[in-house]
Scaffold this motif. Structure first.
Motif, mmCIF file in Angstrom:
data_model
loop_
_atom_site.group_PDB
_atom_site.id
_atom_site.type_symbol
_atom_site.label_atom_id
_atom_site.label_comp_id
_atom_site.label_asym_id
_atom_site.label_seq_id
_atom_site.Cartn_x
_atom_site.Cartn_y
_atom_site.Cartn_z
ATOM 1 N N GLU A 1 5.921 -55.980 -1.584
ATOM 2 C CA GLU A 1 4.759 -55.099 -1.846
ATOM 3 C C GLU A 1 3.608 -55.440 -0.889
ATOM 4 N N ILE A 2 3.281 -56.729 -0.806
ATOM 5 C CA ILE A 2 2.141 -57.163 0.025
ATOM 6 C C ILE A 2 2.398 -56.832 1.497
ATOM 7 N N THR A 3 3.600 -57.138 1.961
ATOM 8 C CA THR A 3 3.907 -56.909 3.380
ATOM 9 C C THR A 3 3.863 -55.423 3.721
ATOM 10 N N MET A 4 4.421 -54.599 2.853
ATOM 11 C CA MET A 4 4.451 -53.160 3.132
ATOM 12 C C MET A 4 3.037 -52.570 3.121
ATOM 13 N N THR A 5 2.160 -53.077 2.260
ATOM 14 C CA THR A 5 0.770 -52.601 2.236
ATOM 15 C C THR A 5 0.095 -52.969 3.555
ATOM 16 N N LYS A 6 0.347 -54.204 4.027
ATOM 17 C CA LYS A 6 -0.270 -54.650 5.294
ATOM 18 C C LYS A 6 0.280 -53.881 6.493
ATOM 19 N N MET A 7 1.522 -53.433 6.384
ATOM 20 C CA MET A 7 2.165 -52.709 7.499
ATOM 21 C C MET A 7 1.406 -51.445 7.871
ATOM 22 N N GLU A 8 0.787 -50.809 6.876
ATOM 23 C CA GLU A 8 0.065 -49.539 7.112
ATOM 24 C C GLU A 8 -0.928 -49.685 8.266
ATOM 25 N N GLU A 9 -1.662 -50.839 8.263
ATOM 26 C CA GLU A 9 -2.725 -51.034 9.261
ATOM 27 C C GLU A 9 -2.180 -51.295 10.667
ATOM 28 N N ILE A 10 -0.949 -51.735 10.752
ATOM 29 C CA ILE A 10 -0.441 -52.176 12.065
ATOM 30 C C ILE A 10 0.837 -51.440 12.453
#
Ligand SMILES: C[S@@+](CC[C@H](N)C(=O)[O-])C[C@H]1O[C@@H](n2cnc3c(N)ncnc32)[C@H](O)[C@@H]1O
Length: 229
Positions: A79-88
């Protein structure tokens, strides 16, 4: 601000057999080889490869934990990684994975397949190992595969750690060590790659980078191969 995948610790994210197949050129590895998956975590590679007739042993420090603990942590990390992926997401090539949603589904399938298999086989095929030390015998394996552990986390794991892990893998592997990717969380080639190639401790081995048919991080389509024969 510089763009990078900002993860406090090494995450519990797993890849599948089809990704490993492309990351590590598995088409040129025979099913007779004894393969060690290093820091294999919640990858489904071991489970899927064994079903296909490969001889694979998975090794990771998490295997002493309960299924419940592992499942909770990998669900949260995804969950955390996929949320962070949005920005990059522009640092990645969206070809193999069509979208973040597609990527997330794929990663979920990987850990579900791992958990199912881990419940059946946890003792024999999933060996608790805290690198750089292991309890495997000298030359117990022919090939060691290291996916998303070394180089990638060069901000968290220093050069000395990388060197000690490779020294241990040289001890327990008889033919080749393959490491993918050789880029770090900033999606830049890790400085440790050339340092390792130039390190006198490994001068008797052939060490080279090889282009592979897998590129998710832009420019991250090379593996490091160390021939220890
Ligand atoms: C990003 S995951 C990669 C998992 C798998 N190789 C893949 O590509 O799907 C990184 C893994 O490294 C493991 N790890 C981190 N430090 C370790 C250590 N010192 N010894 C063994 N495993 C370690 C973590 O538990 C985690 O499973």
């Amino acid at each position: 601000m510089e763009k990078k995948l900002d993860l406090k610790n090494i995450v519990l994210i797993g890849r599948t057999f089809s990704e490993y197949y492309r990351m590590f050129d598995i088409h040129n590895i025979s099913k007779n080889e004894r393969i060690l998956d290093v820091a294999s975590g919640v990858s489904s590679f071991c489970a899927e490869a064994r079903t296909l007739g490969y001889d694979v042993t998975a090794s990771d420090r998490i295997y002493s934990f309960s299924v419940k603990d592992i499942e909770e942590k990998c669900t949260k990390d995804l969950e955390i990684t996929m949320t962070k992926m949005e920005e990059i997401k522009d640092l990645y090539k969206w070809k193999y994975f069509k979208s973040i949603k597609h990527l997330k589904e794929h990663r979920k399938k990987a850990y579900e397949a791992f958990i199912w298999d881990f419940k059946q086989n946890s003792k024999a095929e999933y060996v608790t190992t805290e690198y750089p030390k292991s309890y495997f015998k000298d030359k117990q394996f022919n090939i060691a595969l290291v996916s998303h552990f070394l180089f990638m986390y060069d901000e968290h794991l220093d050069y000395e750690f990388h060197k000690r892990v490779i020294e241990e893998l040289v001890r327990i592997t008889s033919k080749e060590i393959r490491v993918f990717p050789i880029v770090n969380l900033k999606c830049e080639k890790s400085l440790f790659v050339d340092k390792l190639i130039e390190d006198g401790c490994f001068s008797k081995y052939e060490i080279k980078t090889v282009k592979v048919n897998y590129e998710f991080v832009k420019g991250g389509n090379e593996m490091l191969v160390i021939r220890v024969q």
